[in-house]
Design an enzyme around this catalytic site. Structure first.
Site, mmCIF file in Angstrom:
data_model
loop_
_atom_site.group_PDB
_atom_site.id
_atom_site.type_symbol
_atom_site.label_atom_id
_atom_site.label_comp_id
_atom_site.label_asym_id
_atom_site.label_seq_id
_atom_site.Cartn_x
_atom_site.Cartn_y
_atom_site.Cartn_z
ATOM 1 N N ALA A 8 0.846 -1.202 0.000
ATOM 2 C CA ALA A 8 0.000 0.000 0.000
ATOM 3 C C ALA A 8 0.876 1.244 0.000
ATOM 4 O O ALA A 8 0.696 2.141 0.816
ATOM 5 C CB ALA A 8 -0.926 -0.021 1.209
ATOM 6 N N GLY A 9 1.845 1.294 -0.893
ATOM 7 C CA GLY A 9 2.771 2.425 -0.934
ATOM 8 C C GLY A 9 2.389 3.469 -1.970
ATOM 9 O O GLY A 9 1.211 3.623 -2.310
ATOM 10 N N ARG A 37 0.565 2.290 8.113
ATOM 11 C CA ARG A 37 0.253 2.743 6.765
ATOM 12 C C ARG A 37 -1.215 2.464 6.419
ATOM 13 O O ARG A 37 -1.905 3.300 5.844
ATOM 14 C CB ARG A 37 1.168 2.037 5.763
ATOM 15 C CG ARG A 37 1.733 3.022 4.779
ATOM 16 C CD ARG A 37 2.816 2.471 3.906
ATOM 17 N NE ARG A 37 3.476 3.625 3.280
ATOM 18 C CZ ARG A 37 4.411 3.531 2.368
ATOM 19 N NH1 ARG A 37 4.846 2.368 1.977
ATOM 20 N NH2 ARG A 37 4.937 4.613 1.838
ATOM 21 N N GLU A 156 4.485 0.027 -13.732
ATOM 22 C CA GLU A 156 3.797 1.310 -13.555
ATOM 23 C C GLU A 156 4.705 2.450 -14.010
ATOM 24 O O GLU A 156 5.871 2.485 -13.661
ATOM 25 C CB GLU A 156 3.415 1.476 -12.072
ATOM 26 C CG GLU A 156 2.613 2.717 -11.784
ATOM 27 C CD GLU A 156 1.445 2.854 -12.739
ATOM 28 O OE1 GLU A 156 0.590 1.968 -12.779
ATOM 29 O OE2 GLU A 156 1.382 3.872 -13.464
ATOM 30 N N CYS A 271 13.390 5.772 -7.651
ATOM 31 C CA CYS A 271 13.545 4.757 -8.705
ATOM 32 C C CYS A 271 14.666 4.959 -9.712
ATOM 33 O O CYS A 271 15.288 3.981 -10.111
ATOM 34 C CB CYS A 271 12.224 4.605 -9.439
ATOM 35 S SG CYS A 271 10.984 3.866 -8.353
ATOM 36 N N GLN A 273 17.782 6.034 -9.767
ATOM 37 C CA GLN A 273 19.090 5.476 -9.414
ATOM 38 C C GLN A 273 19.003 3.968 -9.189
ATOM 39 O O GLN A 273 19.806 3.188 -9.711
ATOM 40 C CB GLN A 273 19.635 6.174 -8.174
ATOM 41 C CG GLN A 273 20.905 5.540 -7.672
ATOM 42 C CD GLN A 273 21.655 6.432 -6.714
ATOM 43 O OE1 GLN A 273 21.857 7.619 -6.959
ATOM 44 N NE2 GLN A 273 22.069 5.875 -5.606
HETATM 45 N N1 LIG Z 1 7.238 5.426 -6.283
HETATM 46 C C1 LIG Z 1 6.994 5.517 -7.575
HETATM 47 O O1 LIG Z 1 6.715 6.583 -8.085
HETATM 48 C C2 LIG Z 1 7.050 4.315 -8.459
HETATM 49 C C3 LIG Z 1 7.456 3.074 -7.980
HETATM 50 N N2 LIG Z 1 7.490 1.992 -8.811
HETATM 51 C C4 LIG Z 1 7.853 0.675 -8.314
HETATM 52 O O2 LIG Z 1 6.755 0.165 -7.549
HETATM 53 C C5 LIG Z 1 7.219 -0.624 -6.457
HETATM 54 C C6 LIG Z 1 6.654 -0.087 -5.162
HETATM 55 O O3 LIG Z 1 7.136 1.231 -4.975
HETATM 56 P P1 LIG Z 1 6.520 2.192 -3.859
HETATM 57 O O4 LIG Z 1 5.042 2.088 -3.869
HETATM 58 O O5 LIG Z 1 7.161 3.506 -4.065
HETATM 59 O O6 LIG Z 1 7.101 1.479 -2.529
HETATM 60 P P2 LIG Z 1 6.676 1.750 -1.017
HETATM 61 O O7 LIG Z 1 7.862 1.415 -0.204
HETATM 62 O O8 LIG Z 1 6.035 3.096 -0.891
HETATM 63 O O9 LIG Z 1 5.525 0.666 -0.740
HETATM 64 C C7 LIG Z 1 5.738 -0.717 -0.686
HETATM 65 C C8 LIG Z 1 4.845 -1.300 0.404
HETATM 66 O O10 LIG Z 1 4.927 -2.730 0.347
HETATM 67 C C9 LIG Z 1 4.763 -3.222 1.678
HETATM 68 N N3 LIG Z 1 5.243 -4.603 1.764
HETATM 69 C C10 LIG Z 1 6.505 -5.075 1.617
HETATM 70 N N4 LIG Z 1 6.534 -6.408 1.743
HETATM 71 C C11 LIG Z 1 5.265 -6.803 1.994
HETATM 72 C C12 LIG Z 1 4.653 -8.067 2.200
HETATM 73 N N5 LIG Z 1 5.372 -9.209 2.181
HETATM 74 N N6 LIG Z 1 3.331 -8.121 2.415
HETATM 75 C C13 LIG Z 1 2.592 -6.978 2.434
HETATM 76 N N7 LIG Z 1 3.111 -5.751 2.231
HETATM 77 C C14 LIG Z 1 4.435 -5.660 2.003
HETATM 78 C C15 LIG Z 1 5.574 -2.260 2.516
HETATM 79 O O11 LIG Z 1 5.181 -2.313 3.877
HETATM 80 C C16 LIG Z 1 5.239 -0.917 1.832
HETATM 81 O O12 LIG Z 1 4.172 -0.245 2.471
HETATM 82 C C17 LIG Z 1 8.750 -0.593 -6.543
HETATM 83 O O13 LIG Z 1 9.172 -1.736 -7.261
HETATM 84 C C18 LIG Z 1 9.039 0.641 -7.361
HETATM 85 O O14 LIG Z 1 10.226 0.522 -8.083
HETATM 86 C C19 LIG Z 1 7.089 2.080 -10.112
HETATM 87 C C20 LIG Z 1 6.649 3.283 -10.631
HETATM 88 C C21 LIG Z 1 6.600 4.488 -9.851
HETATM 89 O O1 LIG Z 2 9.569 4.251 -11.801
HETATM 90 C C1 LIG Z 2 9.330 5.289 -11.195
HETATM 91 O O2 LIG Z 2 9.435 5.421 -9.976
HETATM 92 C C2 LIG Z 2 8.953 6.530 -11.917
HETATM 93 O O3 LIG Z 2 10.160 7.330 -12.012
HETATM 94 C C3 LIG Z 2 9.961 8.615 -12.583
HETATM 95 O O4 LIG Z 2 9.008 9.354 -11.829
HETATM 96 P P1 LIG Z 2 9.400 10.161 -10.506
HETATM 97 O O5 LIG Z 2 10.732 9.711 -10.007
HETATM 98 O O6 LIG Z 2 8.236 10.071 -9.601
HETATM 99 O O7 LIG Z 2 9.501 11.690 -10.955
HETATM 100 P P2 LIG Z 2 10.144 12.435 -12.229
HETATM 101 O O8 LIG Z 2 9.226 13.494 -12.647
HETATM 102 O O9 LIG Z 2 10.593 11.490 -13.258
HETATM 103 O O10 LIG Z 2 11.413 13.146 -11.581
HETATM 104 C C4 LIG Z 2 12.526 12.396 -11.130
HETATM 105 C C5 LIG Z 2 13.640 13.344 -10.748
HETATM 106 O O11 LIG Z 2 14.191 13.960 -11.908
HETATM 107 C C6 LIG Z 2 14.193 15.369 -11.748
HETATM 108 N N1 LIG Z 2 14.011 15.978 -13.079
HETATM 109 C C7 LIG Z 2 12.971 15.618 -13.861
HETATM 110 C C8 LIG Z 2 12.814 16.156 -15.113
HETATM 111 C C9 LIG Z 2 13.751 17.093 -15.590
HETATM 112 O O12 LIG Z 2 13.677 17.623 -16.719
HETATM 113 N N2 LIG Z 2 14.789 17.436 -14.772
HETATM 114 C C10 LIG Z 2 14.946 16.889 -13.528
HETATM 115 O O13 LIG Z 2 15.928 17.224 -12.829
HETATM 116 C C11 LIG Z 2 13.064 15.650 -10.789
HETATM 117 O O14 LIG Z 2 13.215 16.876 -10.153
HETATM 118 C C12 LIG Z 2 13.192 14.480 -9.836
HETATM 119 O O15 LIG Z 2 14.181 14.734 -8.866
HETATM 120 C C13 LIG Z 2 9.410 8.448 -14.002
HETATM 121 O O16 LIG Z 2 9.143 9.743 -14.566
HETATM 122 C C14 LIG Z 2 8.125 7.630 -13.989
HETATM 123 O O17 LIG Z 2 7.671 7.397 -15.330
HETATM 124 C C15 LIG Z 2 8.402 6.284 -13.307
HETATM 125 O O18 LIG Z 2 7.209 5.524 -13.213
#
Ligand SMILES: NC(=O)C1=CN([C@@H]2O[C@H](COP(=O)(O)OP(=O)(O)OC[C@H]3O[C@@H](n4cnc5c(N)ncnc54)[C@H](O)[C@@H]3O)[C@@H](O)[C@H]2O)C=CC1
Ligand SMILES: O=C(O)[C@H]1O[C@H](OP(=O)(O)OP(=O)(O)OC[C@H]2O[C@@H](n3ccc(=O)[nH]c3=O)[C@H](O)[C@@H]2O)[C@H](O)[C@@H](O)[C@@H]1O
Length: 452
Positions: A8-9, A37, A156, A271, A273
């Site tokens: 539920a992140g 959470r 996603e 994400c 890095q």
């Molecule tokens: N944050 C973002 O903008 C994006 C993240 N992703 C990917 O999505 C995935 C999730 O990322 P976030 O939502 O940011 O992570 P997050 O750390 O915010 O949420 C993950 C959640 O999973 C829960 N969890 C872990 N193990 C568990 C288990 N065994 N059973 C039940 N719950 C469990 C944790 O307690 C946590 O609340 C990662 O692989 C990330 O790379 C993809 C696109 C965008």
């Molecule tokens: O896999 C993920 O987690 C996500 O990573 C990024 O999304 P996010 O990290 O949430 O945000 P961005 O808008 O991509 O910005 C990332 C970083 O780059 C910086 N950035 C972005 C754009 C730019 O032109 N310059 C720049 O310095 C932002 O300030 C920020 O620190 C991608 O844009 C999403 O498509 C992807 O789903």
């Protein structure tokens, strides 16, 4: 259909809220082992700040959207299970510092194998190394007891701060699955969910491995554009070219395009890095060291950009910031989010603390406890203070650092701020957000990124 999402992140919460909002015929239960959470998701103060999220959750919660810690029941009742748990960089053992830590994903697969009583479609929503679906499938099939599992990859692409808009109108939805009749039927079941609101031509279907690899590749390409323009920003500073003008000039070429060319203090977020490190590790694993080195340079350039900014602040301020008050405006890794993971602000504050500066931090959304965790400091650390607004942070300051591009910073009364600062009043705009000429007219010694 009954849908369950484990995790539920930042992704699981908003994504499932959108599915529940758009598909009133499906019941969506989001589960997590983190009780706090889940309690927050069930309260008025959601654990994730995203514009538009509160309204969507309020509209669906209790009707066809539920948040719970009862993982077993949700798995047992679901037809389709999304895995949206964290996949951080591994900090131990083989691949430490680069490979993805897949223990949470594996725990989910084992949990499903343990409690499922009938056939399930399991959807990888987390970002995973290519071929992870193979491991998930092996775990499920070794414990199948006659039940059938189909594994899909549905990465996603939402960005934080614009998550709800991205989910409502995605550029594309990507679904990968086995190319068998059962695999294709599972793909179709998930296509049908998205097709409720996403135009069908934007729902792309591929094999599993293409889908998994496309997610890492998309993030690597996006980050690579930022590192490329940031590399050019250093050259701009040396040559009196202006990086915003260069970005505009190249971005009007339709082959290059204007997006993701904003030079900054360095990219952050959970994400970019992590996913590039993962890609680098995979390339090395598959015997491709040149490819690994190519993508690793994107991260090296980002590290260089962050520390280059700190060094510039220090050298401009007569080579010492010791005992000087530095106002830090913005701590989140980008605007419109409370997320600080890998925020450039963390690295810059640490650099300045090493130089014994006093830093006064203001961010409209980030909580004080989070800043303390990020900087690894106690509540009583005498070098760091936390402010309720930008005016408090800049009072008696020697310098201002703009580290997040919050819109409200553009509307500040900089004359009022200048009048309460020490002179010369330095301003370093790490986001090229402000009008430097107007600031210089007030009296600031103002500089941006990539501006000579
Ligand atoms: N944050 C973002 O903008 C994006 C993240 N992703 C990917 O999505 C995935 C999730 O990322 P976030 O939502 O940011 O992570 P997050 O750390 O915010 O949420 C993950 C959640 O999973 C829960 N969890 C872990 N193990 C568990 C288990 N065994 N059973 C039940 N719950 C469990 C944790 O307690 C946590 O609340 C990662 O692989 C990330 O790379 C993809 C696109 C965008
Ligand atoms: O896999 C993920 O987690 C996500 O990573 C990024 O999304 P996010 O990290 O949430 O945000 P961005 O808008 O991509 O910005 C990332 C970083 O780059 C910086 N950035 C972005 C754009 C730019 O032109 N310059 C720049 O310095 C932002 O300030 C920020 O620190 C991608 O844009 C999403 O498509 C992807 O789903």
């Amino acid at each position: 259909m009954k849908i369950c999402c484990i995790g539920a992140g930042y992704v699981g919460g908003p994504t499932m809220a959108m599915i529940a909002h758009k598909c009133s015929g499906h019941t969506v239960t989001v589960v997590d082992i983190n009780q706090a959470r889940i309690d927050a998701w069930n309260s008025d103060k959601l654990p994730v700040f995203e514009p538009g999220l509160d309204e969507i959750v309020a509209g669906a919660r209790g009707k066809n959207l539920f948040f719970s810690t009862d993982v077993d029941t949700a798995i047992r009742e679901a037809d389709m299970i999304f895995l949206s748990v964290n996949t951080p960089t591994k900090t131990y053992g083989v691949g430490a510092g680069r490979a993805a830590d897949l223990r949470y994903i594996e725990k989910c697969a084992r949990k499903i194998a343990e409690v499922a009583e009938n056939d399930k479609i399991v959807v990888e929503k987390s970002t995973l190394p290519v071929r992870t679906a193979e491991s998930v499938k092996r775990i499920l099939e070794s414990n199948s007891n006659g039940r059938k599992f189909q594994i899909l990859s549905n990465p996603e692409f939402l960005a934080e701060g614009t998550a709800m808009a991205d989910l409502e109108a995605p550029d594309r939805v990507l679904i990968g699955g086995d190319q068998t009749p059962e695999g294709k039927a599972a793909i179709q079941a998930l296509v049908d969910v998205y097709a409720t609101w996403v135009p069908r031509e934007r729902v792309l279907t591929t094999n599993l491995w293409s889908s998994e690899l496309s997610k890492l590749t998309a993030n690597a390409f996006l980050a690579q554009r930022i590192s490329s323009i940031n590399a050019i920003s250093a050259l701009c500073e040396a040559t009196e070219a202006n990086v915003d003008e260069v970005a505009h000039a190249i971005g009007t070429d339709s082959r290059i395009g204007p997006k993701f060319l904003k030079s900054s203090v360095g990219f952050g977020g959970s994400c970019f890095q992590k996913d590039i490190l993962n890609l680098v590790y995979l390339c090395e694993h598959f015997g491709l060291p040149e490819v690994a080195a190519y993508w690793n340079s994107v991260i090296e350039m980002n590290d260089y950009q962050k520390h280059r900014f700190s060094r510039r602040v220090i050298s401009t301020m007569f080579n010492t910031v010791s005992d000087k008050k530095i106002a830090v405006l913005g701590f989140a890794f980008k605007k419109d989010t409370n997320d600080t993971r890998e925020s450039a602000a963390i690295y810059i504050c640490k650099d300045l603390l090493e130089e014994q500066a006093n830093i006064a931090i203001y961010d409209p959304k980030v909580e004080v406890a989070q800043i303390q965790r990020d900087l690894g400091i106690d509540a009583d650390n005498k070098y760091v203070s936390y402010c309720d607004d930008a005016y408090e942070a800049t009072k008696d300051a020697h310098a201002i650092l703009v580290l997040t591009e919050w819109d409200e910073f553009k509307a500040l009364d900089f004359k009022k701020i200048y009048d309460q600062m020490q002179l010369p009043a330095f301003l370093f705009d790490g986001r090229n957000l402000l009008d430097l000429e107007a600031l210089r007219e007030i009296g600031f010694e103002a500089s941006g990124i990539g501006k000579g």
